[in-house]
Design an enzyme around this catalytic site. Structure first.
Site, PDB file in Angstrom:
ATOM      1  CE  LYS A 191     -10.952   9.887 -37.816  1.00  0.00           C
ATOM      2  NZ  LYS A 191     -11.932  11.000 -37.908  1.00  0.00           N
ATOM      3  N   GLY A 244      -7.645  12.412 -28.109  1.00  0.00           N
ATOM      4  CA  GLY A 244      -9.092  12.284 -28.021  1.00  0.00           C
ATOM      5  C   GLY A 244      -9.490  11.687 -26.686  1.00  0.00           C
ATOM      6  CB  SER A 245     -12.585   9.992 -25.635  1.00  0.00           C
ATOM      7  OG  SER A 245     -12.616   8.935 -26.564  1.00  0.00           O
ATOM      8  CB  THR A 246      -9.724   8.160 -21.399  1.00  0.00           C
ATOM      9  OG1 THR A 246      -8.975   9.335 -21.049  1.00  0.00           O
ATOM     10  CG2 THR A 246      -9.131   6.976 -20.674  1.00  0.00           C
ATOM     11  CD  GLU A 247     -15.992   5.063 -24.817  1.00  0.00           C
ATOM     12  OE1 GLU A 247     -16.306   6.260 -24.696  1.00  0.00           O
ATOM     13  OE2 GLU A 247     -16.743   4.196 -25.282  1.00  0.00           O
ATOM     14  N   GLY A 249      -8.853   5.961 -26.734  1.00  0.00           N
ATOM     15  CA  GLY A 249      -7.423   5.709 -26.522  1.00  0.00           C
ATOM     16  C   GLY A 249      -7.177   4.277 -26.055  1.00  0.00           C
ATOM     17  CD  GLU A 266      -3.530  15.564 -25.217  1.00  0.00           C
ATOM     18  OE1 GLU A 266      -4.387  15.327 -24.332  1.00  0.00           O
ATOM     19  OE2 GLU A 266      -3.636  16.466 -26.062  1.00  0.00           O
ATOM     20  CB  CYS A 300      -7.435  17.360 -22.995  1.00  0.00           C
ATOM     21  SG  CYS A 300      -6.060  18.209 -23.760  1.00  0.00           S
ATOM     22  CD  GLU A 401     -11.964  15.053 -20.863  1.00  0.00           C
ATOM     23  OE1 GLU A 401     -12.081  14.050 -21.601  1.00  0.00           O
ATOM     24  OE2 GLU A 401     -10.953  15.784 -20.861  1.00  0.00           O
TER      25      GLU A 401
HETATM   26  P1  NDP Z   1     -13.213  10.670 -29.747  1.00  0.00           P
HETATM   27  O1  NDP Z   1     -12.112  10.131 -28.922  1.00  0.00           O
HETATM   28  O2  NDP Z   1     -14.257   9.742 -30.242  1.00  0.00           O
HETATM   29  O3  NDP Z   1     -12.621  11.405 -31.068  1.00  0.00           O
HETATM   30  C1  NDP Z   1     -11.305  11.799 -31.272  1.00  0.00           C
HETATM   31  C2  NDP Z   1     -10.820  11.310 -32.644  1.00  0.00           C
HETATM   32  O4  NDP Z   1     -10.810   9.890 -32.651  1.00  0.00           O
HETATM   33  C3  NDP Z   1     -11.745  11.717 -33.790  1.00  0.00           C
HETATM   34  O5  NDP Z   1     -10.970  11.949 -34.949  1.00  0.00           O
HETATM   35  C4  NDP Z   1     -12.603  10.488 -33.945  1.00  0.00           C
HETATM   36  O6  NDP Z   1     -13.198  10.389 -35.209  1.00  0.00           O
HETATM   37  C5  NDP Z   1     -11.589   9.396 -33.731  1.00  0.00           C
HETATM   38  N1  NDP Z   1     -12.133   8.091 -33.363  1.00  0.00           N
HETATM   39  C6  NDP Z   1     -13.301   7.817 -32.714  1.00  0.00           C
HETATM   40  N2  NDP Z   1     -13.461   6.478 -32.560  1.00  0.00           N
HETATM   41  C7  NDP Z   1     -12.372   5.902 -33.122  1.00  0.00           C
HETATM   42  C8  NDP Z   1     -11.959   4.552 -33.293  1.00  0.00           C
HETATM   43  N3  NDP Z   1     -12.685   3.536 -32.855  1.00  0.00           N
HETATM   44  N4  NDP Z   1     -10.795   4.315 -33.920  1.00  0.00           N
HETATM   45  C9  NDP Z   1     -10.032   5.323 -34.360  1.00  0.00           C
HETATM   46  N5  NDP Z   1     -10.375   6.620 -34.247  1.00  0.00           N
HETATM   47  C10 NDP Z   1     -11.530   6.913 -33.623  1.00  0.00           C
HETATM   48  O7  NDP Z   1     -13.862  11.845 -28.960  1.00  0.00           O
HETATM   49  P2  NDP Z   1     -15.306  12.508 -29.207  1.00  0.00           P
HETATM   50  O8  NDP Z   1     -15.201  13.442 -30.324  1.00  0.00           O
HETATM   51  O9  NDP Z   1     -16.354  11.451 -29.315  1.00  0.00           O
HETATM   52  O10 NDP Z   1     -15.514  13.287 -27.857  1.00  0.00           O
HETATM   53  C11 NDP Z   1     -15.954  12.558 -26.689  1.00  0.00           C
HETATM   54  C12 NDP Z   1     -15.196  13.020 -25.479  1.00  0.00           C
HETATM   55  O11 NDP Z   1     -13.796  12.760 -25.654  1.00  0.00           O
HETATM   56  C13 NDP Z   1     -15.271  14.511 -25.203  1.00  0.00           C
HETATM   57  O12 NDP Z   1     -16.447  14.845 -24.528  1.00  0.00           O
HETATM   58  C14 NDP Z   1     -14.054  14.695 -24.347  1.00  0.00           C
HETATM   59  O13 NDP Z   1     -14.329  14.273 -23.035  1.00  0.00           O
HETATM   60  C15 NDP Z   1     -13.032  13.738 -24.955  1.00  0.00           C
HETATM   61  N6  NDP Z   1     -12.128  14.420 -25.900  1.00  0.00           N
HETATM   62  C16 NDP Z   1     -10.854  14.694 -25.491  1.00  0.00           C
HETATM   63  C17 NDP Z   1     -10.016  15.397 -26.316  1.00  0.00           C
HETATM   64  C18 NDP Z   1      -8.621  15.730 -25.908  1.00  0.00           C
HETATM   65  O14 NDP Z   1      -8.110  16.750 -26.323  1.00  0.00           O
HETATM   66  N7  NDP Z   1      -7.952  14.866 -25.161  1.00  0.00           N
HETATM   67  C19 NDP Z   1     -10.443  15.909 -27.606  1.00  0.00           C
HETATM   68  C20 NDP Z   1     -11.797  15.517 -27.972  1.00  0.00           C
HETATM   69  C21 NDP Z   1     -12.593  14.818 -27.125  1.00  0.00           C
HETATM   70  P3  NDP Z   1     -14.638  11.083 -35.506  1.00  0.00           P
HETATM   71  O15 NDP Z   1     -14.730  12.295 -34.652  1.00  0.00           O
HETATM   72  O16 NDP Z   1     -14.533  11.406 -36.914  1.00  0.00           O
HETATM   73  O17 NDP Z   1     -15.652  10.061 -35.178  1.00  0.00           O
END
Ligand code: NDP
Length: 499
Positions: A191, A244-247, A249, A266, A300, A401
């Protein structure tokens, strides 16, 4: 602004289709709901393309296709040689289509075309090529047990992997996840992020052209809570790999505790980049700029907490601010651009809100500090490269972050103070240290609890080096042979030699 290179016909055709379909079981299909969503060009705020919006029903079909391909398709009986050839073909095809992929990436994400062309795309090809090399080398072991038994281990694929990736390095993150998963014989439902689905969909075409059997990789674009959530909860998914985000995660960690799916995470970071007064100052300035403004700071492991030894702090901050203010900002398609737009309006709002938080906390923006709405940039999501001084390590801008082109310069007294301040974070993804003193560099490298430590460099990556976090930056490692552990189960076999 320099003239942007002409868009290739292939890119024009790709984005102008009525909508891009998703890949399920070897077929390009619309969402079961018929819904689509828009992906936006962040340099202009205009709609770039429409994309099928996957949801639970699409995930259901994709997971079942991946399950069939894992249990019963040609993939299940593929030889290591078949998989080596396939991954090498994918790498070659990415390189052959580099211009098109780079343009798609830049249009969808905003990053500079030079970064897309010279970093993201070649690194994605290199990752597939690297994992082609592991297919026939991930050995089990023979175990010196009781001699009346032959005891050995088999390394077997985990099964169906749900891979959820972010928008900051869309194609590269797909490669980091798919490379080891496929090398180990797994099947995948991928995804991509809603902001940047295009290069992953184009990669789906490349995987097919390379000869990947149907159902081995399914690509379901859509939103996190719906498509992503359905994948996380699905009982037939054996493993979730998430960046993606720690939240989110943490949410995945909680959600998967019921099924004990394998999980690798990660997540975020707030990395210290520590400059001692004995460092080569020009190199350290360039490293600090690269550490925080590469990919608009949407990285990140960005070196967002820049600790500078007190005796050179003012001079260093001043030089850094001058360089930051001089960085060319513009649309990513302009080859002269060094700092492009942020990926989305949400990210623009988030980053500009932190600029205000920083000012209220008493920090001073000695470069940038605001949105850039200069000529031609008014509708895009541009934030000026920002250098904050007067920052204390416990301020929100130094602890949370931001994920934008914003660096906090913080003075430190000596080596032990640098270590203490560097540690003071929830995260542990990466760190940098700049010094000519080799022993000091090694001491700091050991002292900082982070998954990657750079000495006199920053943001250096290679497919063979593991990448991942300590503490709340996640667990498991991407890349290197370490990633094979994410995608294999180990089975111990005992054969009784007396019967
Ligand atoms: P998210 O963690 O929301 O997004 C990362 C991925 O997770 C996307 O594919 C997203 O889908 C998906 N996702 C979101 N919610 C869920 C869920 N409940 N269950 C399963 N998958 C989910 O990050 P954001 O894009 O909202 O960015 C917010 C912050 O996160 C950034 O400002 C940054 O601080 C951090 N981040 C860290 C990254 C890293 O490399 N570690 C990369 C990106 C963000 P979709 O986008 O389609 O909603």
């Amino acid at each position: 602004m320099a003239a942007a290179p002409a868009l290739s016909q292939a890119v024009q055709d790709f984005v102008r289709a009525p909508f891009r379909k998703m890949l399920i079981d070897g077929n390009w299909v619309a969402a079961a709901s018929g819904k689509t969503f828009e992906t936006v060009n962040p340099a202009t705020g205009e709609v770039l393309a429409n994309v099928a919006e996957g949801d639970a029903e699409d995930v259901e079909r994709a997971v079942r296709a991946a399950r069939r391909a894992f249990d019963d398709g040609p993939w299940a009986t593929s030889t290591p040689t078949d998989r080596v050839k396939l991954l090498l073909r994918v790498a070659d095809l990415i390189e052959q289509n580099a211009q098109e992929l780079a343009q798609l990436e830049t249009l969808d994400n905003g990053k500079s075309i030079n970064e897309s062309l010279n970093v993201d795309i070649p690194s994605a090809a290199g990752t597939f090529r690297y994992y082609a090399g592991w297919v026939d080398k991930a050995y089990g072991q023979t175990i010196p047990s009781d001699p009346t038994f032959f005891n050995f281990t088999l390394r077997e694929p985990v099964g169906v992997c749900g891979q959820i990736i972010p928008w900051n390095f869309p194609l590269l993150m797909a490669a980091w996840k798919l490379g080891p998963a496929l090398a180990c014989g797994n099947t995948v439902v991928l995804k991509p992020a809603e902001q940047t689905p295009l290069s992953a969909l184009r990669l789906g075409e490349i995987l097919q052209e390379a000869g990947l059997p149907d159902g081995v990789v399914n690509i379901v674009p859509g939103f996190g809570p719906t498509a992503g959530g359905a994948l996380v909860r699905h009982p037939l998914v054996d493993k979730i790999a998430f960046t993606g985000s720690t939240e989110v995660g943490k949410e995945i960690h909680r959600e998967t505790s019921g099924t004990l799916k394998r999980v690798s995470l990660e997540l975020g970071g707030k990395s210290p980049n520590i400059v001692f007064a004995d460092a080569n100052v020009e190199d350290a300035v360039q490293g600090a700029l690269m550490g925080v403004f590469f990919n608009q700071g949407q990285v990140c492991c960005a070196g967002t907490r820049l600790f500078v030894e007190q005796k050179m702090h003012d001079e260093f901050a001043d030089t850094l601010a001058k360089h930051a203010s001089a960085m060319q900002q513009g649309p990513g398609m302009d080859p002269a651009t060094r700092v492009g737009p942020l990926v989305s309006k949400e990210q623009l709002d988030r980053v500009t809100s932190y600029l205000e938080i920083g000012k209220k906390e008493g920090a001073k923006a000695v470069a940038g500090g605001e949105r850039n709405t200069g000529k031609g940039l008014e509708k895009g999501y541009f934030v000026k490269p920002t250098v904050f001084t007067g920052v204390k390590n416990d301020m929100r801008i130094a602890q949370e972050e931001i994920f934008g082109p914003v660096v906090s310069v913080i003075p430190f007294k000596d080596e032990s103070d640098a270590g203490l301040q560097g540690h003071h974070t929830l995260y542990g993804l990466a760190a940098g240290v700049w010094t000519k003193d080799v022993s000091k560099a090694h001491r700091v490298a050991r002292a900082i609890r982070a998954g990657t430590l750079w000495v006199n460099c920053y943001n250096v990556f290679g497919a063979s080096a593991p990448f991942g976090g300590y503490k709340q930056s996640g667990y498991g490692r991407d890349l290197g042979k370490h990633a094979l552990d994410n995608y294999t189960e180990t089975k111990a076999v005992w054969v009784d030699l007396r019967r």
